[in-house]
Design a protein around this motif. Structure first.
Motif, mmCIF file in Angstrom:
data_model
loop_
_atom_site.group_PDB
_atom_site.id
_atom_site.type_symbol
_atom_site.label_atom_id
_atom_site.label_comp_id
_atom_site.label_asym_id
_atom_site.label_seq_id
_atom_site.Cartn_x
_atom_site.Cartn_y
_atom_site.Cartn_z
ATOM 1 N N ASN A 18 14.597 -11.540 59.054
ATOM 2 C CA ASN A 18 14.611 -10.083 59.009
ATOM 3 C C ASN A 18 15.844 -9.542 59.712
ATOM 4 O O ASN A 18 16.446 -8.579 59.246
ATOM 5 N N THR A 19 16.221 -10.134 60.816
ATOM 6 C CA THR A 19 17.404 -9.686 61.537
ATOM 7 C C THR A 19 18.653 -9.899 60.685
ATOM 8 O O THR A 19 19.505 -9.027 60.610
ATOM 9 N N GLU A 20 18.730 -11.030 60.039
ATOM 10 C CA GLU A 20 19.874 -11.292 59.163
ATOM 11 C C GLU A 20 19.883 -10.336 57.979
ATOM 12 O O GLU A 20 20.917 -9.839 57.581
ATOM 13 N N ASP A 21 18.708 -10.063 57.411
ATOM 14 C CA ASP A 21 18.620 -9.123 56.294
ATOM 15 C C ASP A 21 19.058 -7.729 56.724
ATOM 16 O O ASP A 21 19.753 -7.038 55.991
ATOM 17 N N ASN A 22 18.641 -7.318 57.893
ATOM 18 C CA ASN A 22 19.011 -5.999 58.389
ATOM 19 C C ASN A 22 20.502 -5.927 58.660
ATOM 20 O O ASN A 22 21.125 -4.881 58.499
ATOM 21 N N PHE A 23 21.086 -7.029 59.051
ATOM 22 C CA PHE A 23 22.513 -7.080 59.313
ATOM 23 C C PHE A 23 23.302 -6.836 58.024
ATOM 24 O O PHE A 23 24.369 -6.240 58.034
ATOM 25 N N LEU A 24 22.765 -7.279 56.895
ATOM 26 C CA LEU A 24 23.452 -7.132 55.612
ATOM 27 C C LEU A 24 23.292 -5.743 55.000
ATOM 28 O O LEU A 24 24.029 -5.384 54.107
ATOM 29 N N LEU A 25 22.337 -4.967 55.461
ATOM 30 C CA LEU A 25 22.114 -3.636 54.917
ATOM 31 C C LEU A 25 23.176 -2.669 55.408
ATOM 32 O O LEU A 25 23.683 -2.776 56.509
ATOM 33 N N SER A 26 23.477 -1.706 54.555
ATOM 34 C CA SER A 26 24.454 -0.689 54.903
ATOM 35 C C SER A 26 23.791 0.675 54.834
ATOM 36 O O SER A 26 22.990 0.941 53.957
ATOM 37 N N SER A 27 24.142 1.539 55.753
ATOM 38 C CA SER A 27 23.579 2.888 55.741
ATOM 39 C C SER A 27 24.562 3.899 55.161
ATOM 40 O O SER A 27 24.349 5.093 55.224
#
Length: 110
Positions: free
Chosen positions: A6-15
């Motif tokens: 989840n942390t890695e997935d959140n790292f890949l997300l852009s706002s």
């Protein structure tokens, strides 16, 4: 371990908010898209009077690289220039033969 994913997935997300594509990728030449559409429509309308040979030549010219198109334009320019020279010679010849004089045609008909 699932927390790491989840942390890695959140790292890949852009706002970041993306703008509409015309603002991101504007036309290289303003109005070129509209011109291309209208030119394509006009070509389809004018296609009715073309022979198969005309269409073949159009496609052949469309496949030429830039250098080929430049060569073709130079050839057409040279041919037009030569036609102009030939026409000038014929006009001069006509003047010497006096075929442009007033009444020349009416005298020949009699």
């Amino acid at each position: 371990m699932s927390k790491e994913v989840n942390t890695e997935d959140n790292f890949l997300l852009s706002s970041e908010n993306l703008r509409a594509s015309p603002e991101l990728w504007p036309e290289k030449i303003p109005g070129s898209d509209n011109f291309a559409k209208s030119a394509h429509k006009l070509a389809r309308e004018n296609e009715k009077g073309l022979t198969q040979e005309d269409i073949r030549l159009i496609y052949q010219l469309g496949q030429l690289p830039k250098s080929g198109i430049i060569t073709e334009i130079k050839r057409l320019y040279d041919e037009g220039y030569q036609l102009g020279l030939d026409e000038g010679k014929e006009i001069t010849r006509g003047k010497y033969l006096n075929i442009f004089a007033q009444g020349t045609l009416s005298n020949r008909k009699k």
